[in-house]
Design a protein around this motif. Structure first.
Motif, PDB file in Angstrom:
ATOM      1  N   LYS A  17      -3.766   8.369   5.027  1.00 48.73           N
ATOM      2  CA  LYS A  17      -2.298   8.900   5.614  1.00 48.73           C
ATOM      3  C   LYS A  17      -1.388   7.965   5.026  1.00 48.73           C
ATOM      4  O   LYS A  17      -0.123   8.402   4.812  1.00 48.73           O
ATOM      5  CB  LYS A  17      -2.372   9.146   6.986  1.00 48.73           C
ATOM      6  N   ASN A  18      -1.360   6.756   4.745  1.00 46.91           N
ATOM      7  CA  ASN A  18      -0.301   5.992   4.233  1.00 46.91           C
ATOM      8  C   ASN A  18      -0.595   5.963   2.765  1.00 46.91           C
ATOM      9  O   ASN A  18       0.750   6.158   2.222  1.00 46.91           O
ATOM     10  CB  ASN A  18      -0.689   4.513   4.598  1.00 46.91           C
ATOM     11  N   LEU A  19      -1.517   6.169   2.034  1.00 54.47           N
ATOM     12  CA  LEU A  19      -1.363   6.024   0.756  1.00 54.47           C
ATOM     13  C   LEU A  19      -0.861   7.309   0.230  1.00 54.47           C
ATOM     14  O   LEU A  19      -0.313   7.627  -1.124  1.00 54.47           O
ATOM     15  CB  LEU A  19      -2.818   5.961  -0.045  1.00 54.47           C
ATOM     16  N   GLU A  20      -0.829   8.486   1.028  1.00 52.95           N
ATOM     17  CA  GLU A  20      -0.336   9.730   0.675  1.00 52.95           C
ATOM     18  C   GLU A  20       1.147  10.100   1.082  1.00 52.95           C
ATOM     19  O   GLU A  20       1.575  11.107   0.785  1.00 52.95           O
ATOM     20  CB  GLU A  20      -1.189  10.857   1.299  1.00 52.95           C
TER      21      GLU A  20
ATOM     22  N   LEU B 169       2.835   4.213  -6.694  1.00 54.93           N
ATOM     23  CA  LEU B 169       1.534   4.416  -7.507  1.00 54.93           C
ATOM     24  C   LEU B 169       1.781   4.492  -9.079  1.00 54.93           C
ATOM     25  O   LEU B 169       1.081   4.019  -9.728  1.00 54.93           O
ATOM     26  CB  LEU B 169       0.596   5.446  -6.972  1.00 54.93           C
ATOM     27  N   LYS B 170       3.107   5.172  -9.313  1.00 55.66           N
ATOM     28  CA  LYS B 170       3.462   5.189 -10.633  1.00 55.66           C
ATOM     29  C   LYS B 170       3.859   3.858 -11.373  1.00 55.66           C
ATOM     30  O   LYS B 170       4.384   3.966 -12.612  1.00 55.66           O
ATOM     31  CB  LYS B 170       4.424   6.442 -10.771  1.00 55.66           C
ATOM     32  N   GLY B 171       3.940   2.871 -10.464  1.00 56.83           N
ATOM     33  CA  GLY B 171       4.487   1.597 -11.010  1.00 56.83           C
ATOM     34  C   GLY B 171       5.864   1.516 -10.795  1.00 56.83           C
ATOM     35  O   GLY B 171       6.728   2.382 -10.573  1.00 56.83           O
ATOM     36  N   GLU B 172       6.611   0.226 -10.734  1.00 57.36           N
ATOM     37  CA  GLU B 172       7.766  -0.038 -10.311  1.00 57.36           C
ATOM     38  C   GLU B 172       8.618  -1.011 -11.481  1.00 57.36           C
ATOM     39  O   GLU B 172       7.870  -1.552 -12.194  1.00 57.36           O
ATOM     40  CB  GLU B 172       7.796  -0.936  -8.948  1.00 57.36           C
ATOM     41  N   PRO B 173       9.943  -0.924 -11.311  1.00 60.23           N
ATOM     42  CA  PRO B 173      10.649  -1.602 -12.252  1.00 60.23           C
ATOM     43  C   PRO B 173      10.710  -3.065 -11.613  1.00 60.23           C
ATOM     44  O   PRO B 173      10.365  -3.284 -10.589  1.00 60.23           O
ATOM     45  CB  PRO B 173      11.865  -1.273 -12.271  1.00 60.23           C
ATOM     46  N   GLU B 174      11.030  -4.200 -12.563  1.00 60.99           N
ATOM     47  CA  GLU B 174      11.366  -5.605 -12.357  1.00 60.99           C
ATOM     48  C   GLU B 174      12.180  -5.411 -11.052  1.00 60.99           C
ATOM     49  O   GLU B 174      13.316  -4.943 -11.126  1.00 60.99           O
ATOM     50  CB  GLU B 174      11.722  -6.450 -13.369  1.00 60.99           C
ATOM     51  N   GLY B 175      11.952  -6.570 -10.264  1.00 58.28           N
ATOM     52  CA  GLY B 175      12.785  -6.600  -8.996  1.00 58.28           C
ATOM     53  C   GLY B 175      12.339  -6.182  -7.646  1.00 58.28           C
ATOM     54  O   GLY B 175      12.494  -6.481  -6.783  1.00 58.28           O
TER      55      GLY B 175
ATOM     56  N   ARG C 191       8.856  -4.771  -8.043  1.00 53.36           N
ATOM     57  CA  ARG C 191       7.236  -4.766  -8.183  1.00 53.36           C
ATOM     58  C   ARG C 191       6.478  -5.614  -7.096  1.00 53.36           C
ATOM     59  O   ARG C 191       5.381  -5.181  -6.592  1.00 53.36           O
ATOM     60  CB  ARG C 191       6.907  -5.477  -9.731  1.00 53.36           C
ATOM     61  N   TYR C 192       6.992  -6.704  -6.476  1.00 52.45           N
ATOM     62  CA  TYR C 192       6.221  -7.480  -5.638  1.00 52.45           C
ATOM     63  C   TYR C 192       6.317  -6.927  -4.114  1.00 52.45           C
ATOM     64  O   TYR C 192       5.223  -6.504  -3.708  1.00 52.45           O
ATOM     65  CB  TYR C 192       7.114  -8.733  -5.595  1.00 52.45           C
ATOM     66  N   TYR C 193       7.445  -6.204  -3.830  1.00 55.02           N
ATOM     67  CA  TYR C 193       7.536  -5.366  -2.548  1.00 55.02           C
ATOM     68  C   TYR C 193       6.849  -4.268  -2.845  1.00 55.02           C
ATOM     69  O   TYR C 193       5.952  -3.975  -1.693  1.00 55.02           O
ATOM     70  CB  TYR C 193       9.037  -5.369  -2.203  1.00 55.02           C
ATOM     71  N   GLY C 194       6.709  -3.624  -3.979  1.00 50.87           N
ATOM     72  CA  GLY C 194       5.882  -2.418  -4.028  1.00 50.87           C
ATOM     73  C   GLY C 194       4.550  -2.646  -4.051  1.00 50.87           C
ATOM     74  O   GLY C 194       3.561  -2.003  -3.273  1.00 50.87           O
ATOM     75  N   ALA C 195       3.851  -4.036  -4.501  1.00 57.59           N
ATOM     76  CA  ALA C 195       2.544  -4.462  -4.403  1.00 57.59           C
ATOM     77  C   ALA C 195       1.962  -4.480  -2.809  1.00 57.59           C
ATOM     78  O   ALA C 195       1.134  -4.216  -2.336  1.00 57.59           O
ATOM     79  CB  ALA C 195       2.096  -5.530  -5.433  1.00 57.59           C
ATOM     80  N   MET C 196       3.010  -5.172  -2.120  1.00 57.68           N
ATOM     81  CA  MET C 196       2.909  -5.450  -0.818  1.00 57.68           C
ATOM     82  C   MET C 196       2.652  -4.307  -0.025  1.00 57.68           C
ATOM     83  O   MET C 196       1.792  -4.112   0.702  1.00 57.68           O
ATOM     84  CB  MET C 196       3.930  -6.309  -0.243  1.00 57.68           C
ATOM     85  N   ALA C 197       3.585  -3.514  -0.378  1.00 63.43           N
ATOM     86  CA  ALA C 197       3.643  -2.150   0.477  1.00 63.43           C
ATOM     87  C   ALA C 197       2.191  -1.360   0.173  1.00 63.43           C
ATOM     88  O   ALA C 197       1.532  -0.575   0.929  1.00 63.43           O
ATOM     89  CB  ALA C 197       4.796  -1.110   0.080  1.00 63.43           C
ATOM     90  N   LEU C 198       1.889  -1.235  -1.021  1.00 57.89           N
ATOM     91  CA  LEU C 198       0.679  -0.566  -1.395  1.00 57.89           C
ATOM     92  C   LEU C 198      -0.407  -1.100  -1.054  1.00 57.89           C
ATOM     93  O   LEU C 198      -1.456  -0.392  -0.393  1.00 57.89           O
ATOM     94  CB  LEU C 198       0.599  -0.811  -3.131  1.00 57.89           C
TER      95      LEU C 198
ATOM     96  N   ARG D 243      -4.318  -0.330   6.021  1.00 64.18           N
ATOM     97  CA  ARG D 243      -4.218   0.649   7.017  1.00 64.18           C
ATOM     98  C   ARG D 243      -5.010   2.046   7.071  1.00 64.18           C
ATOM     99  O   ARG D 243      -5.429   2.380   7.809  1.00 64.18           O
ATOM    100  CB  ARG D 243      -2.644   1.002   7.211  1.00 64.18           C
ATOM    101  N   ASP D 244      -5.269   2.261   5.625  1.00 68.98           N
ATOM    102  CA  ASP D 244      -5.984   3.591   5.545  1.00 68.98           C
ATOM    103  C   ASP D 244      -7.633   3.241   5.296  1.00 68.98           C
ATOM    104  O   ASP D 244      -8.587   4.165   5.102  1.00 68.98           O
ATOM    105  CB  ASP D 244      -5.694   4.117   4.421  1.00 68.98           C
ATOM    106  N   GLY D 245      -7.924   2.066   5.691  1.00 65.35           N
ATOM    107  CA  GLY D 245      -9.346   1.345   5.757  1.00 65.35           C
ATOM    108  C   GLY D 245      -9.994   1.443   4.247  1.00 65.35           C
ATOM    109  O   GLY D 245     -11.240   1.638   4.167  1.00 65.35           O
ATOM    110  N   VAL D 246      -9.115   1.341   3.301  1.00 63.35           N
ATOM    111  CA  VAL D 246      -9.724   1.425   1.841  1.00 63.35           C
ATOM    112  C   VAL D 246     -10.613   0.131   1.658  1.00 63.35           C
ATOM    113  O   VAL D 246      -9.797  -1.085   2.224  1.00 63.35           O
ATOM    114  CB  VAL D 246      -8.757   1.287   0.791  1.00 63.35           C
TER     115      VAL D 246
END
Lengths: 278, 364
Positions: free
Chosen positions: A176-179, A187-193, A195-202, A208-211
């Protein structure tokens, strides 16, 4: 290594360029060479074929293909040429020593390195792997170059090639979080600036989804490949390190506010999210 | 009332500010009045405008980019035009054991942080990494630790991966220092060793090793010399250590384990890695005030710096009356202060400001 026609087209003295007029047969030769390289068949191309194949690779804009191509080219360096090629990447290399900034810029690791007073000492085996790594890095660094100047015909051929590419791994993890719409965009990738927070959120979404951690690492790897390179590439190692941290702190919660604060969740996405954060 | 007073005093401090960072026009700045950074992407064409902003706006926190940009106030980040970045190190979790910790300001923690920062400077930055002393500057963070900056043409272009290599090297030994070697061919060497009592062929750093190899090898030699092994075995083990053979004498494994632990305890520093590897980072601007303490993030000589005397932003002779909200005791400027909840007291301004900013008191 004579300066007029270096043996390896990835050396800085190589005169290979695409040229103003593209010939169909040259593009096709480059496409065939690129496909061979993606299948792991490595040989040294002419500088023209090399330049065109990199342009095709750039048009493909595929992290997996970039990785395979750079590996294939790195393997073409023969042992007897190692020292000469090394001087192209590490100009101050002398008597088995490389200054630290040059060593690191060339992608060298300090894990187990013989480092003293700003110089890293390397033996023949270490130099060989360092040179191969530097070739890989040089090719991968090109990912941040502009794409809007790629000729139309090259883009068309790249699209044809895409259908024949061996299938890279893809994100299969669900939850449910990944969706969430914002995570799907991540998931399509983030621009510089971001990327780190994006990775953290992912990574938080994964935990949280038990992956499983292994599956999460694949997600992170793919995310890193898809992120824009910007001034410096966002390495898969950085993405994995983020996931390592999150999996050590599994109680970290997914925060809509953090997503918004870091420009990862535009309002239009939140409007169609079932969580509808305020 | 507290806010007005603090702001007025910060403005007074910044009216004397004359130590801007170099290349001001290429830096991004961030300022905070409620949190550490409320506003970023600011830029100033010259030190004069920066000083004027600080005096006028009196921020509690002032930060600047480790990076240099073509357009420092450009947004998003890609528009800034990255030109290069210093390498910054942050030490705020010193290696210190059990002690009587003071939550207001802890002299023991501050001194341990200074010692760690000095070790980072001497052993790693000037030692292993070989930077020149003129390329490195150190400053107190204004609160719990120290920041070190390395700036040279060679380091400015290093990417995040290279910076990660540097910060991880100073934080821990990476890779296997001891490797059980695969036995190849006729393995003559192994069997020769085995005849003399070797349990396995264990390879490690030899006497010529550098970097973490040397740090470990030195500890291994010291550990071996101090071990209860008999003299003959010690001699044999030491001879083999010189060649990097750690498996020559049975029963030495525990010594190597202890040597590795000792090398880590002595040389592995606790650094905030994210500060070092993030080239888009904003970090406290040296010579500005830390809004959580009222101390100056003073540039310093780590050998003799005492933040409790040398980082004061306000004159000691100014007395300020405060009303403590809770009991507190702390040391500052070589004096011990003890205040009681609800009992107004006149204090030297640096001490009063510390209590005000930490929420331990209000103006009386």
């Amino acid at each position: 290594m004579q300066s007029e026609s270096p043996k390896y087209p990835f050396l800085s003295a190589s005169k290979g360029s695409v040229g103003a007029e593209l010939k169909e047969d040259e593009i096709e030769r480059a496409a065939a060479f690129l496909m061979d390289a993606l299948r792991g068949k490595a040989h040294v191309p002419s500088s023209k074929v090399y330049a065109l194949s990199r342009l095709l690779l750039h048009a493909l804009d595929d992290g997996w293909a970039y990785g395979k191509f750079s590996d294939a080219m790195a393997k073409t360096v023969e042992d007897k040429d190692t020292e000469a090629v090394a001087l192209d990447f590490f100009p101050s290399y002398s008597h088995g020593k490389i200054p630290l900034p040059e060593y690191l810029k060339g992608g060298g690791s300090l894990s187990g390195a013989s480092l003293d007073k700003g110089f890293v000492s390397v033996d023949a085996g270490e130099l060989r792997s360092l040179v191969r790594n530097a070739v890989r890095k040089k090719i991968l660094d090109f990912r941040s170059a502009r794409r809007d100047l790629i000729p139309k015909r090259v883009l068309e051929i790249a699209e044809e090639m895409r259908k024949k590419l061996p299938k890279p791994s893809h994100v299969t993890a669900r939850g449910k979080n990944l969706e969430l719409p914002c995570v799907q965009v991540l998931l399509k990738g983030e621009p510089e600036g971001s990327r780190y927070y994006g990775a953290m959120a992912l990574a938080i979404a994964c935990v949280r989804d038990g992956v499983s951690k292994d599956a999460a690492m694949e997600v992170m790897e793919e995310y890193a490949n898809r992120c824009a390179h910007g001034t410096h590439p966002f390495s898969s190692r950085e993405a994995r390190d983020v996931a390592e941290w999150v999996y050590r702190h599994p109680n970290v919660r997914f925060s809509c506010r953090r997503m918004q604060d870091n420009n990862l969740a535009p309002t239009e996405l939140c409007d169609r999210c079932r969580w509808k954060p305020r | 009332m507290n806010g007005d007073y603090v702001r007025e005093r910060l403005s007074w401090f910044y009216s004397r500010f004359d130590t801007p960072p170099h290349e001001v026009a290429k830096r991004e700045f961030g300022f905070g009045w409620n949190s550490k950074i409320d506003q970023r992407h600011k830029s100033f064409p010259s030190p004069k405008e920066l000083r004027e902003f600080l005096r006028r706006e009196s921020p509690l926190y002032a930060s600047y980019s480790v990076a240099y940009y073509q357009i420092p106030d450009g947004r998003p980040m890609q528009r800034k035009g990255f030109l290069g970045a210093e390498i910054a190190f942050d030490i705020d979790k010193p290696r210190i054991g059990e002690h009587g910790h003071n939550g207001i300001i802890c002299p023991a923690c501050l001194d341990a942080a200074r010692t760690d920062a000095l070790q980072l400077l001497e052993e790693y930055l000037l030692g292993d990494f070989g930077f020149s002393s003129h390329e490195v500057t150190a400053n107190f963070s204004g609160s719990k630790g120290y920041h070190l900056h390395v700036d040279s043409e060679a380091v400015r272009q290093l990417g995040s991966d290279a910076r990660r290599e540097i910060v991880e090297y100073a934080s821990e030994p990476r890779g296997e220092l001891l490797v059980e070697e695969e036995i190849l061919g006729d393995a003559r060497e192994f069997y020769e060793e085995k005849k003399r009592g070797a349990s396995k062929l264990l390879r490690g750093p030899d006497e010529k090793a550098r970097g973490w190899g040397k740090k470990f090898h030195d500890e291994a030699v010291a550990g071996l010399k101090a071990s209860p092994l008999d003299d003959e075995k010690k001699k044999l083990a030491l001879e083999n250590l010189r060649r990097g053979n750690y498996g020559a004498v049975k029963g030495t494994e525990k010594i190597w384990e202890a040597a590795l632990a000792a090398a880590k305890a002595k040389h592995a520093l606790v650094l905030d890695k994210q500060v070092t590897l993030d080239t888009a980072r904003l970090i406290r601007m040296p010579e500005t005030i830390h809004g959580g303490t009222g101390f100056v993030a003073k540039k310093c000589d780590l050998k003799k710096f005492d933040p409790l005397r040398d980082a004061l932003a306000f004159p000691e002779k100014n007395m300020v009356r405060v009303k403590p909200a809770k009991n507190a005791a702390f040391e500052l400027m070589g004096k011990t202060f003890e205040v009681k909840e609800g009992v107004p007291v006149d204090m030297p301004e640096p001490a009063a400001m510390l209590l005000l900013l930490k929420g331990y008191a209000t103006l009386a």
